[in-house]
Enzyme design. Structure first.
Site, PDB file in Angstrom:
ATOM      1  CE1 TYR A  70      -2.888  -3.399   1.717  1.00  0.00           C
ATOM      2  CE2 TYR A  70      -4.396  -1.511   0.669  1.00  0.00           C
ATOM      3  CZ  TYR A  70      -4.368  -2.519   1.155  1.00  0.00           C
ATOM      4  OH  TYR A  70      -5.112  -3.858   1.171  1.00  0.00           O
ATOM      5  CE1 TYR A  89      -5.416  -4.476   4.031  1.00  0.00           C
ATOM      6  CE2 TYR A  89      -4.482  -7.175   4.740  1.00  0.00           C
ATOM      7  CZ  TYR A  89      -4.901  -6.214   3.579  1.00  0.00           C
ATOM      8  OH  TYR A  89      -4.776  -6.873   2.064  1.00  0.00           O
TER       9      TYR A  89
HETATM   10  C1  PHB Z   1      -7.465  -7.275  -4.518  1.00  0.00           C
HETATM   11  O1  PHB Z   1      -7.840  -6.803  -4.974  1.00  0.00           O
HETATM   12  O2  PHB Z   1      -6.732  -7.527  -4.358  1.00  0.00           O
HETATM   13  C2  PHB Z   1      -7.265  -6.207  -3.401  1.00  0.00           C
HETATM   14  C3  PHB Z   1      -8.529  -4.920  -3.082  1.00  0.00           C
HETATM   15  C4  PHB Z   1      -8.096  -4.258  -2.428  1.00  0.00           C
HETATM   16  C5  PHB Z   1      -7.639  -4.255  -1.192  1.00  0.00           C
HETATM   17  C6  PHB Z   1      -5.789  -5.390  -1.331  1.00  0.00           C
HETATM   18  C7  PHB Z   1      -6.299  -5.898  -1.999  1.00  0.00           C
HETATM   19  O3  PHB Z   1      -7.360  -3.425  -0.100  1.00  0.00           O
END
Ligand code: PHB
Ligand code: RFL
Length: 420
Positions: free
Chosen positions: A227, A413
């Protein structure tokens, strides 16, 4: 009366004696389910495992539903639910377990270790794959899904004889008389608006940016998700497998896919993920789409014999990877409540369903809003932009250096903060 599997149809002839002129007008089931996204499909699967009959109506085709590219991160507790109800086999074989995540800002890439912080992990497994597993489980159990229905309506939900009416794929009118109805028809469905406005509370926030999502035929350049905060805007490096990458870019709310040819996408991604000694490998893009960012909660999640689950009741911005997980958590609670009501004649869990589900919904709504606020750069036009950017970097530095703050992120998370 015609019996197909465990489905009982009442038929009426519309003319002549030809079987092709039969119109099926009504059937009965214990739980009528509107929508065959993850919420509706998993609810049907859990109910079936408890011997409870359900019928699903879905406005799209099977091909469309199975191909819709969306979520990719599944919480620890959600994996446990899928495993318990017999749809975790392929996830355990093909899914990737991630024990942490990287947070980045210029000159820094710091890892938050989920296992060390709170003892849980997440799994990378595409929603497309999960949807296929759930559809296959349902069809293998000889349970029906009515694809490509139209004009879906929920009637008499506040009485003890609720029903779903719709037109089938051939345009024939049909009716399903139900003991209970589950509204699992996503944000744009009809279920939520069946609940009178006078008893609904809506809390929402629209963000001044969107996500451009890219599916790319290239192995991920990272072992865990990144991120990244960047002055040009947020970027996320995710994946679907060891061969396919999933990437996102923050773009302006009024921007669109046509402004983002591959070359521009990879250039922006390379800039936003730049870090000494690390390179992003580019490759052919398989899909591109834009997702608006929104927080939305409609409460209560129950009205009489109608129960909402998943996106039908709440939407979170995808930054916290919570939407699919909330859907699974809702449905796990709703199924338990319906099983108790149908098999034991006890209404305590259906009475507390809305409040119980909303506790997790609000927690995830807060976390998703917090992650979104920390990571997305404010538009230049925002008079507070310089101040807000400094606050974001300060927050990132704190959350990656304080064990307590990192644990807060990890608990949210992975979903450890509220057990399923
Ligand atoms: C994903 O589509 O892999 C994805 C989308 C949002 C997130 C993490 C992964 O926060
Ligand atoms: P869905 O998946 O929208 O399914 C609803 C179904 O109902 C059908 N329907 C109707 N059927 C009959 N009659 C009607 N009138 C109907 N109206 C609608 C629809 O065709 C559809 O098949 O809702 P559900 O089941 O509640 O599932 C919710 C999840 O799909 C959603 O929350 C997630 O995809 C959100 N999300 C993520 N969640 C995560 O947990 N982790 C992630 O990493 C994550 N990433 C994401 C995401 C969503 C994204 N987008 C595109 C919104 C990434 C993105 C980009």
């Amino acid at each position: 009366m015609n019996v197909r599997g465990n489905f009982h149809w009442t038929e009426r002839r519309t003319g002549g004696q030809s079987p092709s002129r039969l119109t099926i007008v009504a059937m009965r089931t214990q739980v009528g389910i509107v929508g065959s996204g993850p919420s509706g499909l998993l609810l049907a699967q859990i109910l079936a495992q408890h011997g409870i009959e359900s019928v699903i109506v879905e406005s799209r085709s099977r091909e469309y539903v199975e191909a819709r590219i969306r979520a990719g991160v599944i919480e620890h507790g959600a994996v446990d639910v899928l495993t318990e109800y017999g749809v975790g086999e392929r996830l355990h074989k093909e899914g990737l377990r991630h024990d942490g995540v990287y947070l980045q800002w210029p000159g820094h890439r710091e890892r938050i270790d989920f296992v060390e912080s709170c003892g849980q992990s997440v799994w990378i497994y595409g929603q497309t794959q999960l949807t296929k597993d759930l559809v296959n489980a349902r069809l293998a159990g000889d349970q029906q899904i009515h694809w490509e229905v139209s004009q879906t309506r929920i009637q008499d939900a506040d009485t003890d004889h609720p029903r779903i009416t719709f037109r089938d794929a051939s345009g024939h009118p049909r009716r399903i008389d139900c003991d209970y109805i589950a509204g699992c028809d996503g944000f744009h469905g009809v279920s939520r608006n069946t609940i009178p406005e006078s008893i609904r509370m809506v809390a929402q926030r629209a963000y001044p940016f969107s996500w451009l999502g890219i599916l790319a035929d290239v192995p991920p350049s990272t072992d865990e998700l990144i991120y990244a905060w960047h002055p040009d805007g947020f970027a996320l490096h995710s994946m679907r497998s060891t061969d396919v990458s999933r990437l996102y870019l923050q773009i302006a709310a009024d921007d669109n896919v046509t402004n983002w040819p591959d070359e521009r996408v990879w250039e922006a991604l390379s800039t936003r993920f730049a870090l000494d000694g690390w390179t992003l490998t580019s490759g052919p893009t398989l899909e591109k789409s834009v997702t608006p960012m929104r927080s939305f909660v409609s409460a209560p999640m129950r009205w009489g014999r109608l129960f909402l689950a998943g996106d039908a009741s709440h939407i979170v911005p995808p930054t916290g990877a919570k939407g699919l997980n909330l859907a699974i958590a809702d449905v796990n609670k709703l199924a338990a409540a319906l099983v108790r009501a149908i098999q034991d004649g006890r209404d305590d869990l259906i009475d507390s369903y809305s409040d119980d589900a909303l506790r997790r919904v609000w927690q995830a709504t807060h976390f998703s809003w917090w992650m979104t606020s920390m990571l997305h750069t404010p538009p230049d036009a925002d008079p507070d932009a310089a101040f807000l950017r400094q606050m974001q970097i300060t927050q990132l530095a704190y959350v990656t250096s304080s064990h307590t703050a990192a644990t807060g992120l990890a608990e949210n998370y992975t979903g450890a903060v509220l057990p399923y």
